[in-house]
Design a protein around this motif. Structure first.
Motif, mmCIF file in Angstrom:
data_model
loop_
_atom_site.group_PDB
_atom_site.id
_atom_site.type_symbol
_atom_site.label_atom_id
_atom_site.label_comp_id
_atom_site.label_asym_id
_atom_site.label_seq_id
_atom_site.Cartn_x
_atom_site.Cartn_y
_atom_site.Cartn_z
ATOM 1 N N ILE A 66 45.072 41.863 41.892
ATOM 2 C CA ILE A 66 45.433 42.765 42.797
ATOM 3 C C ILE A 66 44.274 42.839 43.600
ATOM 4 C CG2 ILE A 66 45.342 45.384 42.885
ATOM 5 C CD1 ILE A 66 46.049 45.638 39.935
ATOM 6 N N ILE A 67 44.575 42.800 45.291
ATOM 7 C CA ILE A 67 43.674 42.679 46.326
ATOM 8 C C ILE A 67 43.671 43.861 47.134
ATOM 9 C CG2 ILE A 67 43.634 40.313 46.086
ATOM 10 C CD1 ILE A 67 45.739 40.030 48.166
ATOM 11 N N ASN A 68 42.875 44.211 47.941
ATOM 12 C CA ASN A 68 42.543 45.350 48.550
ATOM 13 C C ASN A 68 41.642 45.187 49.790
ATOM 14 O OD1 ASN A 68 42.733 48.157 48.859
ATOM 15 N ND2 ASN A 68 41.012 48.585 47.272
ATOM 16 N N TRP A 69 41.749 46.009 50.722
ATOM 17 C CA TRP A 69 40.867 46.313 52.162
ATOM 18 C C TRP A 69 40.819 44.601 52.523
ATOM 19 C CZ3 TRP A 69 40.614 49.858 55.082
ATOM 20 C CH2 TRP A 69 40.627 51.379 54.596
ATOM 21 N N LEU A 70 42.063 44.098 53.191
ATOM 22 C CA LEU A 70 42.005 42.925 53.495
ATOM 23 C C LEU A 70 43.183 42.545 54.626
ATOM 24 C CD1 LEU A 70 43.155 40.050 51.149
ATOM 25 C CD2 LEU A 70 44.022 42.481 51.119
ATOM 26 N N SER A 71 43.015 41.794 55.559
ATOM 27 C CA SER A 71 43.903 41.693 56.782
ATOM 28 C C SER A 71 45.053 40.605 56.200
ATOM 29 C CB SER A 71 43.349 41.213 57.800
ATOM 30 O OG SER A 71 43.049 39.777 57.770
ATOM 31 N N PRO A 72 46.287 40.486 56.889
ATOM 32 C CA PRO A 72 47.121 39.479 56.518
ATOM 33 C C PRO A 72 46.602 38.256 56.379
ATOM 34 C CG PRO A 72 48.234 40.899 57.929
ATOM 35 C CD PRO A 72 46.747 41.284 57.881
ATOM 36 N N GLN A 73 45.695 37.733 57.544
ATOM 37 C CA GLN A 73 45.082 36.500 57.526
ATOM 38 C C GLN A 73 44.137 36.251 56.351
ATOM 39 O OE1 GLN A 73 45.922 34.053 59.983
ATOM 40 N NE2 GLN A 73 44.496 32.757 58.753
ATOM 41 N N ASP A 74 43.567 37.443 55.786
ATOM 42 C CA ASP A 74 42.622 37.100 54.860
ATOM 43 C C ASP A 74 43.232 36.706 53.655
ATOM 44 O OD1 ASP A 74 40.299 38.127 56.612
ATOM 45 O OD2 ASP A 74 40.650 40.068 55.855
ATOM 46 N N VAL A 75 44.583 37.364 53.343
ATOM 47 C CA VAL A 75 45.341 36.783 52.415
ATOM 48 C C VAL A 75 45.384 35.205 52.007
ATOM 49 C CG1 VAL A 75 47.561 36.779 51.246
ATOM 50 C CG2 VAL A 75 46.896 39.063 52.357
ATOM 51 N N ARG A 76 45.277 34.439 53.428
ATOM 52 C CA ARG A 76 45.243 33.075 53.037
ATOM 53 C C ARG A 76 44.056 32.418 52.572
ATOM 54 N NH1 ARG A 76 48.152 30.862 58.908
ATOM 55 N NH2 ARG A 76 50.342 32.005 58.504
ATOM 56 N N THR A 77 43.196 33.098 52.603
ATOM 57 C CA THR A 77 41.450 32.943 52.228
ATOM 58 C C THR A 77 41.491 33.119 50.685
ATOM 59 O OG1 THR A 77 40.423 33.250 54.024
ATOM 60 C CG2 THR A 77 39.160 33.287 52.168
ATOM 61 N N VAL A 78 42.229 34.301 50.261
ATOM 62 C CA VAL A 78 42.043 34.774 48.733
ATOM 63 C C VAL A 78 42.856 34.197 47.766
ATOM 64 C CG1 VAL A 78 42.596 36.861 47.564
ATOM 65 C CG2 VAL A 78 40.942 36.943 49.620
ATOM 66 N N VAL A 79 44.246 34.127 48.359
ATOM 67 C CA VAL A 79 45.208 33.527 47.287
ATOM 68 C C VAL A 79 44.844 32.258 46.668
ATOM 69 C CG1 VAL A 79 47.779 32.918 47.178
ATOM 70 C CG2 VAL A 79 47.045 35.521 48.351
ATOM 71 N N PRO A 80 44.499 31.317 47.457
ATOM 72 C CA PRO A 80 44.253 29.814 46.760
ATOM 73 C C PRO A 80 43.449 29.960 45.689
ATOM 74 C CG PRO A 80 44.334 29.773 49.231
ATOM 75 C CD PRO A 80 44.372 30.930 48.944
ATOM 76 N N HIS A 81 42.492 31.058 45.491
ATOM 77 C CA HIS A 81 41.529 30.962 44.417
ATOM 78 C C HIS A 81 42.378 31.526 43.205
ATOM 79 C CE1 HIS A 81 38.052 30.145 46.837
ATOM 80 N NE2 HIS A 81 38.223 30.891 47.786
ATOM 81 N N VAL A 82 43.244 32.245 43.368
ATOM 82 C CA VAL A 82 44.030 32.853 42.147
ATOM 83 C C VAL A 82 45.031 31.582 41.662
ATOM 84 C CG1 VAL A 82 45.723 34.580 41.448
ATOM 85 C CG2 VAL A 82 44.042 35.453 43.198
ATOM 86 N N HIS A 83 45.634 31.041 42.765
ATOM 87 C CA HIS A 83 46.460 30.085 42.387
ATOM 88 C C HIS A 83 45.941 28.885 41.645
ATOM 89 C CE1 HIS A 83 49.821 32.260 43.553
ATOM 90 N NE2 HIS A 83 49.903 31.974 44.954
ATOM 91 N N GLY A 84 44.501 28.534 41.955
ATOM 92 C CA GLY A 84 43.596 27.671 41.352
ATOM 93 C C GLY A 84 43.429 27.844 39.984
ATOM 94 N N GLY A 85 43.596 28.966 39.461
ATOM 95 C CA GLY A 85 43.729 29.290 38.000
ATOM 96 C C GLY A 85 44.951 29.128 37.099
ATOM 97 N N GLY A 86 46.028 29.153 37.714
ATOM 98 C CA GLY A 86 47.467 28.943 37.397
ATOM 99 C C GLY A 86 48.507 29.358 38.671
ATOM 100 N N GLN A 87 49.429 28.571 38.655
ATOM 101 C CA GLN A 87 50.540 29.059 39.407
ATOM 102 C C GLN A 87 51.316 30.034 38.965
ATOM 103 O OE1 GLN A 87 50.768 27.391 42.443
ATOM 104 N NE2 GLN A 87 48.842 26.654 41.979
ATOM 105 N N GLY A 88 52.302 30.608 39.923
ATOM 106 C CA GLY A 88 53.325 31.632 39.809
ATOM 107 C C GLY A 88 52.725 32.959 39.339
#
Length: 318
Positions: free
Chosen positions: A178-200
């Protein structure tokens, strides 16, 4: 995967008991989810319990329940109860919250937040399956707890996460973030760290929205929210990690006790990045940008001070 469109409950500007009709209407307006929050207003579970009865088609989620303010067993019981009342429709989101909520308002030490979340997640996995848990974790010890209510299926577990360590934990050991207080562009920075732990993995984003409000009014409301949140240490550290140096004057003014100066120091460009405002159609497009950049469940958090029913309907997907 189902295209999701969520909103935060309870809705602002209406007494909780008067929200039944509007919440019951949400599925027909294209909303799939309602997500609660927990700070200094309603608790996280009661609005969802009401929504589960008022609109049985909605998925329910907490974004989030702090891991400090309930004991682990009490948290497991609350989650199991709601999951049993709404089988297959409940998602438990947990997180550290902040030192303000945990220490200042609840008198609980905000110690070792990463370990506390990790330990609580590990405990909940077992407890929500109905296992008897006797375990000494790093941050607490459980002796012989067995939940008497076990939902089938057990609810997914999501972690509120801001920076890489917690984001990776959400992907590796949780069912998403669950992410919070970020811009759409920031999502591109954040999401790869989650997917690095597991896809889907699911990525839920709380997105602050003021539809159909003129820009000056919207920015005035948004600045107060930004100052209230982004001067909290965990959020300041998040935006420093994102490289949002434009907020340094705000942080400096806030530290010196100059609250008016801190508000004035927030640039329009930062307000427009972090808070969605403007005509409702443009707001929907802006929320879609979060989805395009990796969010799977956008959750609108209305900041409107006007008619909440009008705002909910204006942001509808139908």
């Amino acid at each position: 995967m189902e295209r999701r469109w969520g909103i935060t409950v309870p809705l602002p500007g209406l007494p909780l008991a008067d929200q039944r009709e509007l919440i019951a209407e949400l599925p027909d307006l294209g909303y799939t989810d309602v997500w609660s929050a927990e700070a200094n207003g309603t608790d996280a579970f009661t609005p969802l319990a009401l929504a589960s009865a008022w609109a049985p088609r909605l998925r329910l989620g907490t974004a989030i329940v702090p891991v400090y303010t309930r004991g682990p067993a009490t948290l497991a019981m609350s989650a199991a109860t709601l999951a049993a009342a709404a089988p297959g429709r409940f998602v438990l989101g947990i997180g550290t919250s902040s030192n303000v909520i945990v220490e200042w308002w609840n008198g609980i030490p905000f110690d070792e937040p990463y370990k506390r979340v990790r330990d609580t997640l590990c405990f909940l996995r077992r407890a929500l399956r109905g296992e008897k848990v006797t375990e000494k974790y790093n941050t607490f010890e459980i002796k012989g707890f067995t939940a008497a209510v076990v939902a089938d299926p057990a609810p997914p577990l999501l972690l509120a996460a801001l920076r890489p360590g917690m984001l990776r934990l959400a992907g590796r050991e949780g069912d998403g973030a669950i992410i919070n207080w970020l811009s759409p562009q920031d999502v591109r920075t954040v999401v790869p760290h989650v997917h690095g732990g597991g896809q889907g993995k699911e990525i839920v984003a709380r997105i602050f929205v003021l539809p159909d409000v003129d820009a000056d009014t919207a920015r005035g409301v948004a600045r107060r929210q930004i100052a209230a949140y982004l001067n909290v240490p965990v959020y300041r550290a998040f935006h420093e990690w994102l490289g949002r140096e434009e907020l340094t004057p705000m942080w400096q003014a806030w530290e010196s006790g100059d609250r008016k100066g801190a508000l004035a120091a927030i640039p329009d460009s930062v307000v427009d990045e972090l808070v969605v405002h403007g005509p409702a159609e443009r707001c929907r497009e802006r929320v879609q940008e979060y989805v395009d950049n990796g969010v799977t469940t956008p959750v609108i958090a209305l900041l409107t001070q006007g008619d909440p029913a009008a705002a909910v309907r204006a942001l509808s997907r139908r």
